[in-house]
Design a protein around this motif. Sequence first.
Motif, PDB file in Angstrom:
ATOM      1  N   SER A  90       0.817  -1.212   0.000  1.00  0.00           N
ATOM      2  CA  SER A  90       0.000   0.000   0.000  1.00  0.00           C
ATOM      3  C   SER A  90       0.853   1.265   0.000  1.00  0.00           C
ATOM      4  CB  SER A  90      -0.940   0.008   1.209  1.00  0.00           C
ATOM      5  OG  SER A  90      -0.233   0.260   2.406  1.00  0.00           O
ATOM      6  N   LYS A  91       2.148   1.148   0.252  1.00  0.00           N
ATOM      7  CA  LYS A  91       3.033   2.317   0.186  1.00  0.00           C
ATOM      8  C   LYS A  91       3.259   2.750  -1.261  1.00  0.00           C
ATOM      9  CE  LYS A  91       3.358   2.197   4.612  1.00  0.00           C
ATOM     10  NZ  LYS A  91       2.226   1.321   4.864  1.00  0.00           N
ATOM     11  N   ILE A  92       2.876   1.897  -2.203  1.00  0.00           N
ATOM     12  CA  ILE A  92       2.879   2.288  -3.621  1.00  0.00           C
ATOM     13  C   ILE A  92       1.556   2.973  -3.908  1.00  0.00           C
ATOM     14  CG2 ILE A  92       3.026   1.503  -6.008  1.00  0.00           C
ATOM     15  CD1 ILE A  92       4.552  -0.940  -5.011  1.00  0.00           C
ATOM     16  N   TYR A  93       1.584   4.279  -4.148  1.00  0.00           N
ATOM     17  CA  TYR A  93       0.336   4.995  -4.406  1.00  0.00           C
ATOM     18  C   TYR A  93      -0.221   4.643  -5.780  1.00  0.00           C
ATOM     19  CZ  TYR A  93      -3.246   8.518  -4.564  1.00  0.00           C
ATOM     20  OH  TYR A  93      -4.465   9.138  -4.664  1.00  0.00           O
ATOM     21  N   TYR A  94       0.670   4.514  -6.756  1.00  0.00           N
ATOM     22  CA  TYR A  94       0.215   4.050  -8.063  1.00  0.00           C
ATOM     23  C   TYR A  94       1.384   3.506  -8.875  1.00  0.00           C
ATOM     24  CZ  TYR A  94       2.151   8.287 -10.239  1.00  0.00           C
ATOM     25  OH  TYR A  94       3.005   9.277 -10.677  1.00  0.00           O
TER      26      TYR A  94
END
Length: 517
Positions: A90-94
């Motif tokens: 979830s630390k990858i925003y996109y």
Amino acid sequence: MKKILATLLFCLPFILAGQVTDSTSTSRTRFSFSGNTGYLTTGAETYSQIRLLPELTFGKFGIGLDIDLLINSRVNIRNADWDGPEDILSKIYYLRYAERGNPLYVKAGGFSGYTLGHGLIMNDYTNRLLYPDQKNFGAAVGFNLNLPLRPSGEIFSADLFKNQILAAQAAIKPFTKETSPLLAELTIGATGVWDRNQYGKYDDKDGDQIPDVIDPNPGLKNYRNDLDGDHLLNSETPDASGQYQTDDPDMDGDGILDSPELNSYVEANLEVLDPDLNQFLDNEIRTLKRYGKADDVTIGGINCTLPLVYSPAFRLDTYAEAAQISGFGKGFIFPALAAGFSVFKINLELRNFSDRFIPGYFDYLYDEQRSGILGDSLLTTKNQLLQEARASYGWYGKVEAEIGKVVIAGFSYQDMHDGYLPTGKSVTAKISLDPQLLPQLKEAYISYSQANVPYLSAARMQTPSAMINGVASCKLSSRSVLTGRYAERYVDLDGNNQIKGSNEIIKSLSLIIEYRF
């Protein structure tokens, strides 16, 4: 281990920044780095927030990280953001390849304003409504092919870890300019959305089919032959006299000695357990409902769009859409017009719905409304609201306008008729200031929405389907921005169709300073 991982992720943007000496040195590679500090209030808890948002673009590829540290008053990082593999992802925003409308495009991470077709099924959906408590990692893959019929399509998952809210759409353009110039841009499509389990909003970490939010002993399995999870067993059902055979004097764990008429162990040991023979005995054994069987909802539909006039000064389209909620009702939009001219964008639709149908079922508030708590031990689902929806007809209108290069205003309204309709009215309003109005202004707006209610009233603005959002952002310098955000939504915890008490009002407030390098 969590602290080490948090430190590595925190340092990663600075390491990446050191590898790019000039973000404009190539037209294909660009690195930007922003961060903010401030505070965030969610529910009854206030956190100090440190957030880093690095973005790297290489050609059509892009990646953005969202490294968010929430620190409580005891100077501890919130563990809920770092206790599972899904939290790391979830630390990858996109993650992105190309854009919607390209021959092939892919996006993973957070989604907002996600709409399929003309919004009769899925309209303005977001998978980040419950942020920061839930950071869903969704994905969409789509295509637009230059082949006969010019096929296009898209598949979507709101969260790749659970894959519970799934959607797909496909469309074709059956005519060409050679065969029919008037119908060359006619688009015919189909859309489907499936929530595999509306109860999936709530975790059940111990796997006992009782979601943690209503589980008296979360983390400890409560079996049918051990109602309170204390390892003292009981029969799954009472005998013919209504008595449970058990070794547990308090089968439901409520702290009250069970009545001997209901509990065989208490009957055999009453003088030892209750020598005073008082009358304060539990005459009701509370058995929690189990939610092992998924409660799903599926909606499918078809739509079409035909541009009538297209020019730089004026555009006019006509469109239609029909949808069916499996096991419930159906609805359609026809005729409908969309126009754009001067400073205006206008939509006008005639709508017709059968019993047990609600438009835009998967909307901005869906992740909150897909299930809820009734009392202290029962769950409800959004499709139970469909039982109240009555057949109706009416209209929907939407207008957006830029007024004097000062204010950008938007307003929409749905008005359905046919006697008393529990779900007949909807309204949204948004007012934004044009950033060009003030030199230091970056963004400023306030919005309010309320959907599918029996009537609209200034005295009844707080309902479970209402939402308030506000943002004000101004530049402090060429590299820093001060931003305040406020959001308010409502949860009907006691099921009385009224919002009363602070526990039924969910507020989110943040004040941050963003730095961009």
